[in-house]
Enzyme design. Structure first.
Site, PDB file in Angstrom:
ATOM      1  N   ASP A  21       0.987  -1.591  -0.270  1.00 14.20           N
ATOM      2  CA  ASP A  21      -0.276  -0.304  -0.199  1.00 14.20           C
ATOM      3  C   ASP A  21       0.557   1.365   0.213  1.00 14.20           C
ATOM      4  OD1 ASP A  21      -1.844   1.880   0.394  1.00 14.20           O
ATOM      5  OD2 ASP A  21      -2.536   1.743   2.290  1.00 14.20           O
ATOM      6  N   ASN A  23      -0.930   4.454  -0.960  1.00 20.79           N
ATOM      7  CA  ASN A  23      -1.121   5.672  -0.311  1.00 20.79           C
ATOM      8  C   ASN A  23      -1.791   5.858   1.289  1.00 20.79           C
ATOM      9  OD1 ASN A  23      -3.474   4.267  -0.415  1.00 20.79           O
ATOM     10  ND2 ASN A  23      -4.330   5.745  -2.588  1.00 20.79           N
ATOM     11  N   ASP A  25      -4.322   4.155   2.609  1.00 18.48           N
ATOM     12  CA  ASP A  25      -6.001   3.619   2.319  1.00 18.48           C
ATOM     13  C   ASP A  25      -6.276   1.999   2.983  1.00 18.48           C
ATOM     14  OD1 ASP A  25      -5.251   2.596  -0.211  1.00 18.48           O
ATOM     15  OD2 ASP A  25      -6.723   2.931  -0.743  1.00 18.48           O
ATOM     16  N   ASP A  29      -1.751  -0.967  -3.695  1.00 18.42           N
ATOM     17  CA  ASP A  29      -1.564  -0.509  -5.264  1.00 18.42           C
ATOM     18  C   ASP A  29      -0.209  -0.160  -5.777  1.00 18.42           C
ATOM     19  OD1 ASP A  29      -0.186   1.805  -3.569  1.00 18.42           O
ATOM     20  OD2 ASP A  29      -1.474   2.024  -2.494  1.00 18.42           O
ATOM     21  N   ASP A  98      -2.731  -8.728 -17.239  1.00 15.43           N
ATOM     22  CA  ASP A  98      -3.538 -10.332 -17.410  1.00 15.43           C
ATOM     23  C   ASP A  98      -5.237  -9.519 -18.299  1.00 15.43           C
ATOM     24  OD1 ASP A  98      -4.926 -12.830 -16.060  1.00 15.43           O
ATOM     25  OD2 ASP A  98      -3.827 -11.683 -14.496  1.00 15.43           O
ATOM     26  N   ASP A 199      -5.505 -15.291 -18.755  1.00 13.32           N
ATOM     27  CA  ASP A 199      -6.720 -15.878 -18.114  1.00 13.32           C
ATOM     28  C   ASP A 199      -7.764 -16.925 -18.524  1.00 13.32           C
ATOM     29  OD1 ASP A 199      -7.717 -15.897 -15.586  1.00 13.32           O
ATOM     30  OD2 ASP A 199      -9.980 -15.608 -16.255  1.00 13.32           O
ATOM     31  N   GLU A 253      -3.358 -19.758 -19.348  1.00 17.65           N
ATOM     32  CA  GLU A 253      -3.921 -20.104 -18.201  1.00 17.65           C
ATOM     33  C   GLU A 253      -4.966 -21.489 -18.592  1.00 17.65           C
ATOM     34  OE1 GLU A 253      -5.928 -20.133 -13.945  1.00 17.65           O
ATOM     35  OE2 GLU A 253      -6.902 -18.947 -15.327  1.00 17.65           O
ATOM     36  N   HIS A 325      -1.711 -16.558  -7.007  1.00 16.86           N
ATOM     37  CA  HIS A 325      -3.251 -16.167  -6.088  1.00 16.86           C
ATOM     38  C   HIS A 325      -4.342 -16.941  -6.778  1.00 16.86           C
ATOM     39  CE1 HIS A 325      -4.472 -15.682  -9.907  1.00 16.86           C
ATOM     40  NE2 HIS A 325      -5.289 -15.603  -9.999  1.00 16.86           N
ATOM     41  N   ASP A 326      -3.930 -18.044  -7.386  1.00 11.06           N
ATOM     42  CA  ASP A 326      -5.363 -18.947  -6.975  1.00 11.06           C
ATOM     43  C   ASP A 326      -5.129 -20.217  -6.190  1.00 11.06           C
ATOM     44  OD1 ASP A 326      -6.705 -17.851  -8.400  1.00 11.06           O
ATOM     45  OD2 ASP A 326      -6.479 -18.473 -10.321  1.00 11.06           O
TER      46      ASP A 326
HETATM   47  C1  GLC Z   1      -8.964 -17.573 -13.333  1.00 11.37           C
HETATM   48  C2  GLC Z   1      -8.131 -16.434 -11.763  1.00 11.37           C
HETATM   49  C3  GLC Z   1      -8.905 -16.320 -11.168  1.00 11.37           C
HETATM   50  C4  GLC Z   1     -10.009 -16.177 -11.678  1.00 11.37           C
HETATM   51  C5  GLC Z   1     -10.655 -17.383 -12.625  1.00 11.37           C
HETATM   52  C6  GLC Z   1     -11.876 -16.743 -13.497  1.00 11.37           C
HETATM   53  O1  GLC Z   1      -8.524 -19.440 -12.637  1.00 11.37           O
HETATM   54  O2  GLC Z   1      -6.349 -17.237 -12.594  1.00 11.37           O
HETATM   55  O3  GLC Z   1      -8.098 -16.145  -9.701  1.00 11.37           O
HETATM   56  O4  GLC Z   1     -11.095 -16.600 -10.226  1.00 11.37           O
HETATM   57  O5  GLC Z   1      -9.543 -17.298 -13.515  1.00 11.37           O
HETATM   58  O6  GLC Z   1     -11.032 -15.602 -13.738  1.00 11.37           O
END
Ligand code: GLC
Length: 558
Positions: A21, A23, A25, A29, A98, A199, A253, A325-326
């Site tokens: 972060d 700023n 909040d 960012d 992305d 994605d 992906e 992140h998944d």
């Molecule tokens: C991909 C992304 C995931 C998202 C999904 C739908 O798997 O990595 O985070 O929730 O697609 O967009």
């Protein structure tokens, strides 16, 4: 121009909301990213992949986009984006965005116009009338929610949403939709970005007529959109846009992808994608998804690693990752929180000597671990929330529902990055948008910087070793001890040079004997996660890893 620069580098993934972060909040960012670019560069990576930075109502934290050509005001604006881009480039970091085009947000203007029948948007999404009697248009299941059809009163029809109901699927068969995608790609490429991470890209082409599915193991309906009928045509169309810009690259992906099918996407000069993120090695402790948990199975992991290494060798190129992140944090899954640093280093060795382009996820380099929070309200991910609802529908007690969710939820990888031992792990001076893992006084970047033996420094050394190493880039791959439930052992060989990697995936002692063809060779120890006085044959300590180099040819007699 080096058209394959991505083969000689590694990437760092930023999930912006939790990175830093700038700023005050409480939300990560681009100002925070700007501050940390030198740090990212110092890891030895050559590029950044940004999870979505675009305007979004955050039903799925940016993967539901309501404006593709603007920055989410929580994260900044185009001005700071340009500054980040410029500084990243000056530091020698490529920037990959992305590209989420399987679906938009329901708040996107296209959807708002589409549901009202305003042209030319009516056919931008996948609308279907109810079946006689009001039934859903087909029997497919949703990926995020049990249903994938949502009735819309405004349109008087159902719309398809493979993911959450806030993420309606675009109708990719409509040439106008594809023209929009081209326009979005150009917008970012013209700004100077270096490529895209696409994605769930293998889901964008749906089988005509959206037929009902029969009985399947897995998700009903998936076979009608996974690598669907027009997928290559669409990916080629987008590839042509990319080709108009020098040196650009794309990683897709691809859930459910197998190595053999992958070759249709990543092999040859006319390939659709330069590489793909498959999921097979992320299923060693579950059945298809993290929520269907199984005991960790090293043989399954090794099979996935080796199948992909062998199938793509000389034909395609692998994307290497253990975190994003998944998925929950890898140390908490395939390693051990008790042996956090050792197992973190071991996992790094298991992955980084393979052929491909590594992608590191924020926090992975300092060995961040999973969280375990008491109540469902403490969690933020839409999937966790939906699983909870399903559990309730099945009358599962709270305790059981939470026991299912805790080790599996994507929230574990989405806690703020722990920068220091200061309040909130130094992530923000405000109130953090999400729970900060309370192990931050011990696990943080500043502490790792100060400790020469840290996982952070280990990653740096491995990435430095990797850079320009022809054996890792081009070498053959051979796996040993295939049937071992404790050890993962492989060699890479190229042009007279060899690398041997030995990784123990257990707390228990594991005996390692050199494969016959390496016996008697001079082995030089390059990396290890314990002090070493013996070897190269040894009894591995908990999660021990060793990496040796050797010459493949017999030495000439002196
Ligand atoms: C991909 C992304 C995931 C998202 C999904 C739908 O798997 O990595 O985070 O929730 O697609 O967009």
């Amino acid at each position: 121009m080096n058209r394959e620069w991505y083969k000689d580098t590694a990437f760092y993934q930023i999930w912006p909301r939790s990175f830093k972060d700038g700023n005050g909040d409480g939300i990560g960012d681009l100002w925070g990213v700007y501050e940390k670019l030198e740090y990212i560069r110092s890891l030895g990576v050559g590029g950044i992949w940004f999870s979505p930075l675009y305007v979004s109502p955050n039903a799925d934290f940016g993967y539901d986009i309501s404006d593709y050509c603007a920055i989410n005001p929580e994260y900044g604006d185009l001005e700071i984006f340009d500054k980040v881009l410029q500084k990243a480039h000056a530091l020698g970091l490529k920037v990959v965005m992305d590209l989420v085009i399987n679906h938009t947000s329901i708040e996107h203007e296209w959807f708002q116009k589409s549901r009202r029948g305003i042209e030319p948007y009516t056919d931008y999404y996948i609308w279907r009338a109810a079946k006689p009697g009001g039934g859903k248009p087909n029997n497919w299941q949703g990926i995020f929610e049990s249903e994938c059809w949502r009735w819309d009163d405004v349109a008087g029809k159902y719309y398809l949403h493979l993911f959450s109901s806030g993420q309606p699927d675009l109708n990719m068969d409509n040439p106008l939709v594809r023209a929009e995608v081209e326009r979005i790609m150009r917008f970012w490429l013209d700004r100077g970005v270096d490529g895209f991470r696409e994605d769930v890209i293998t889901f964008i082409s749906k089988t005509e007529g959206l037929p009902d599915d029969g009985f399947v193991i897995g998700l009903r309906g998936m076979k009608f959109y996974e690598s669907g009928p027009r997928i290559h045509e669409y990916l080629q169309q987008y590839r042509r846009i990319l080709e108009q810009y020098p040196d650009r690259f794309v990683v897709g992906e691809a859930p459910m992808m197998t190595p053999r099918k992958a070759l249709e996407f990543v092999a040859g000069d006319k390939r659709d994608l330069d590489m793909m993120f498959h999921f097979q090695h992320m299923e060693a402790d579950c059945f298809l998804i993290e929520y269907l948990r199984m005991p960790f199975n090293l043989r399954k992991l090794k099979r996935a690693f080796s199948n992909w290494q062998k199938a793509l060798s000389g034909k395609g190129w692998n994307a290497l990752y253990l975190e994003n992140h998944d998925h929950p944090r890898i140390i908490s899954r395939y390693g051990s929180e008790k042996y956090r640093v050792q197992s973190g280093k071991m996992l790094a060795c298991a992955l980084l000597f393979q052929q491909g382009t590594p992608f590191l996820y924020q926090g992975q380099e300092i060995g961040m671990t999973n969280i375990a929070l008491p109540k469902i309200e403490d969690y933020a991910d839409c999937v966790a929330q939906d699983v909870y609802k399903r559990c309730k529908r099945m009358h599962l007690p709270d305790k059981a529902a939470m026991a299912l969710i805790r080790p599996a939820t994507r929230d574990s990888s989405r806690t703020p990055v722990q920068w220091s031992a200061e309040a909130n792990g130094g992530f923000t001076k405000g109130k953090p948008w999400f729970y900060v893992n309370q192990n931050y006084p011990e696990i943080n970047v500043a502490a790792a910087e100060a400790d020469p033996d840290s996982l952070l420094h280990f990653y740096r050394k491995l990435l430095r070793f990797r850079a320009g190493n022809d054996v890792i880039r081009n070498g053959s791959y051979h796996e040993y001890e295939k049937h071992s439930g404790r050890l993962y052992v492989y060699t890479r060989e190229y042009n007279g040079q060899g690398i041997l990697v030995v990784c123990s995936f257990t707390e228990k002692p594991a005996e390692f004997r050199l494969p016959k063809r390496l016996q008697g060779k001079a082995m030089t120890l390059e990396f290890s996660n314990y002090p070493v006085t013996d070897g190269p044959e040894f009894t591995a300590r908990p999660y021990e890893a060793r990496v040796y180099t050797y010459e493949t040819r017999k030495r000439a007699k002196k």
